[in-house]
Design an enzyme around this catalytic site. Structure first.
Site, short mmCIF file in Angstrom:
data_model
loop_
_atom_site.label_atom_id
_atom_site.label_comp_id
_atom_site.label_asym_id
_atom_site.label_seq_id
_atom_site.Cartn_x
_atom_site.Cartn_y
_atom_site.Cartn_z
N PRO A 139 0.84 -1.21 0.00
CA PRO A 139 0.00 0.00 0.00
C PRO A 139 0.87 1.25 0.00
O PRO A 139 1.52 1.57 0.99
CB PRO A 139 -0.80 -0.13 1.30
N ASP B 198 5.88 2.25 2.00
CA ASP B 198 4.97 1.13 2.25
C ASP B 198 4.28 1.38 3.59
O ASP B 198 4.93 1.33 4.64
CB ASP B 198 5.77 -0.17 2.27
N HIS B 199 2.96 1.60 3.53
CA HIS B 199 2.24 1.96 4.76
C HIS B 199 2.12 0.80 5.74
O HIS B 199 1.72 0.99 6.89
CB HIS B 199 0.86 2.49 4.42
N ARG B 200 2.45 -0.42 5.31
CA ARG B 200 2.48 -1.54 6.25
C ARG B 200 3.68 -1.41 7.19
O ARG B 200 3.63 -1.86 8.34
CB ARG B 200 2.59 -2.87 5.50
#
Length: 468
Positions: free
Chosen positions: A262, A438-440
């Site tokens: 994401p 990467d929003h994770r």
């Protein structure tokens, strides 16, 4: 007593399980005598152009593939006529096993550099040191049954390969790449009349354009993408180009990254006038004489410093083990636009480098990438990347993450703009930073603070003292 035999060389896996490669150019022709480990071809994998050394010493009997052909790993690409012991083959052959003493050691089959040393009659390894390594070829694949000569003839009869015509001698074929030959064909240029200015006389796109129009030939956008334009008079309304090589690999990687991680992109516009002034001073200093310094050099160093306080941006998401892997080193990737497509080679252990060392590494990286000589090992193992879109006059963008990395920074163009400075409006040098992450792995706060620290260093290089 010895006799000649035919040995086939099958295209090896050149690294990381690649399944195919394109023959870019042959360095030998049928009838040439080659030495062990002599470069016989250039092949393009999904990541880079690689020089292919000969696994045998002998005479080239046949070239099974033409330049521009995509070949699957394990398919024969060249046959050699080599000397062999009468009544047997090299190690791994059935004849050798039957015709030798049970306790006698088998003679080793010649191999590519990195596959193992080959013993000459003198007992010394006969190999030339090269920075080239490849996985071992199974004995069954590397040692086909020999073709021996009939009793009345001192040499074997070489059967021609069906439906494959041997290419002309190298001296008859101008040295160029498939895209350049396509461009020359569309422009009606005979490459035999063109003088190459590239490495070892390689004919480049510019050579073809200069031959036609003295360097003033307009370049269409399609041509810049590796596709030569077609005019309506040609009767064709579209041009199709096979998706292969670096472009194919890049497309697959970007699609996988875009739909797996994401992405979040944040932007920060910074007054980099102090950084540009520092750059000018460094260029004029004796300590940096002879070094190539650019805004990318200083931004790269600032990124390495900022990562010390924000290590989450230097990590990856391991889906298989359900773990977050945080790197304690930085392999800094630098996106490079090459004639064969986008590549992202990386500088190993960049966090250990001084500014001088980083400058040298960046220069070597970009020169190698533009020449199409980047090794596959230099394209893997990156931990965070930078793409300099400012060289194309672009201010900002939303870069896609390099697969397996948590962040990528895009540098915009440095522009002179009216800017607030000391409570007044002044003409300042301004740059926009675009950070995708990467929003994770990276929260909005972590990404924002990293970008903020980076901007602080570029707007006031003295801030480095407060961060190291």
């Amino acid at each position: 007593m010895s006799a000649t035999m035919i040995k086939e060389f099958k295209l090896p896996d050149l690294g990381e399980g690649l399944t195919e490669s394109e023959i870019v150019a042959w360095k030998v022709a049928v009838g040439d005598t080659v030495a062990l480990n002599q470069i016989i071809a250039e092949v393009e994998t999904a990541k880079a152009v690689v020089e292919l050394p000969s696994p045998f010493a002998g005479v080239v009997a046949a070239l099974h593939e033409q330049p521009g052909t995509v070949v699957e790993v394990g398919k024969p690409i060249v046959s050699f006529e080599v000397e062999g012991d009468d009544g047997g083959t090299a190690a791994g052959g059935a004849g050798a096993a039957a015709g030798s003493d049970a306790g006698a050691p088998a003679k080793r089959e010649p191999n590519l550099v990195g596959y193992g040393a080959v013993l000459e009659s003198s007992g010394r390894p006969a190999r030339r040191a090269r920075n080239f390594a490849a996985p071992a070829v199974p004995a069954a694949a590397a040692a086909p049954a020999p073709v021996t000569a009939p009793a009345a003839a001192p040499a074997p009869v070489i059967e021609p390969v069906a439906a494959v015509a041997a290419p002309p001698l190298l001296s008859e074929r101008p040295r160029s790449t498939p895209p350049v030959r396509k461009l020359a064909k569309d422009l009606g240029v005979d490459l035999a009349a063109v003088t190459g200015t590239g490495e070892h006389g390689l004919i480049t796109r510019d050579d073809v354009r200069n031959f036609v129009g003295g360097g003033d030939l307009p370049v269409a956008p399609q041509d810049l993408a590796g596709v030569a334009p077609q005019s309506a008079a040609d009767g064709e309304r579209e041009t199709r180009t096979p998706i292969k090589g670096v472009r194919k690999h890049t497309a697959a990687a970007m699609v996988s990254s875009a739909f797996t991680a994401p992405h979040v992109t944040e932007f920060l516009t910074v007054d980099v006038t102090p950084t540009m002034e520092l750059l000018a001073k460094l260029k004029a200093s004796r300590a940096f004489a002879g070094y190539k310094l650019t805004p990318l050099t200083l931004v790269s160093k600032a990124v390495l410093i900022a990562l010390r306080n924000h290590p989450t941006l230097n990590s990856r998401w391991d889906e298989a083990s359900q773990e977050i892997v945080q790197y304690n080193y930085v392999n800094l990737g630098i996106a490079a636009a090459t004639p064969r497509g986008l590549t992202v080679p990386n500088i190993k252990d960049a966090h250990r480098m001084s500014l001088l060392e980083l400058s040298t590494a960046l220069t070597a990286l970009t020169d190698t990438a533009r020449a199409g000589k980047t090794a596959p090992s230099e394209l893997s193992g990156g931990t965070i990347s930078i793409t300099n879109i400012g060289v194309f006059g672009i201010d900002a963008g939303t870069p896609i993450l390099n697969p397996g990395e948590a962040a990528i920074l895009a540098l915009g163009a440095v522009r002179k703009m009216p800017w607030e400075y000391q409570d007044e409006v002044a003409l300042r040098q301004v740059m926009t930073l675009s950070l995708s992450f990467d929003h994770r792995l990276v929260d909005g706060e972590q990404g924002s603070r990293f970008l903020q620290d980076l901007g602080a260093m570029l707007s006031d290089p003295g801030m480095v003292l407060a961060m190291v």
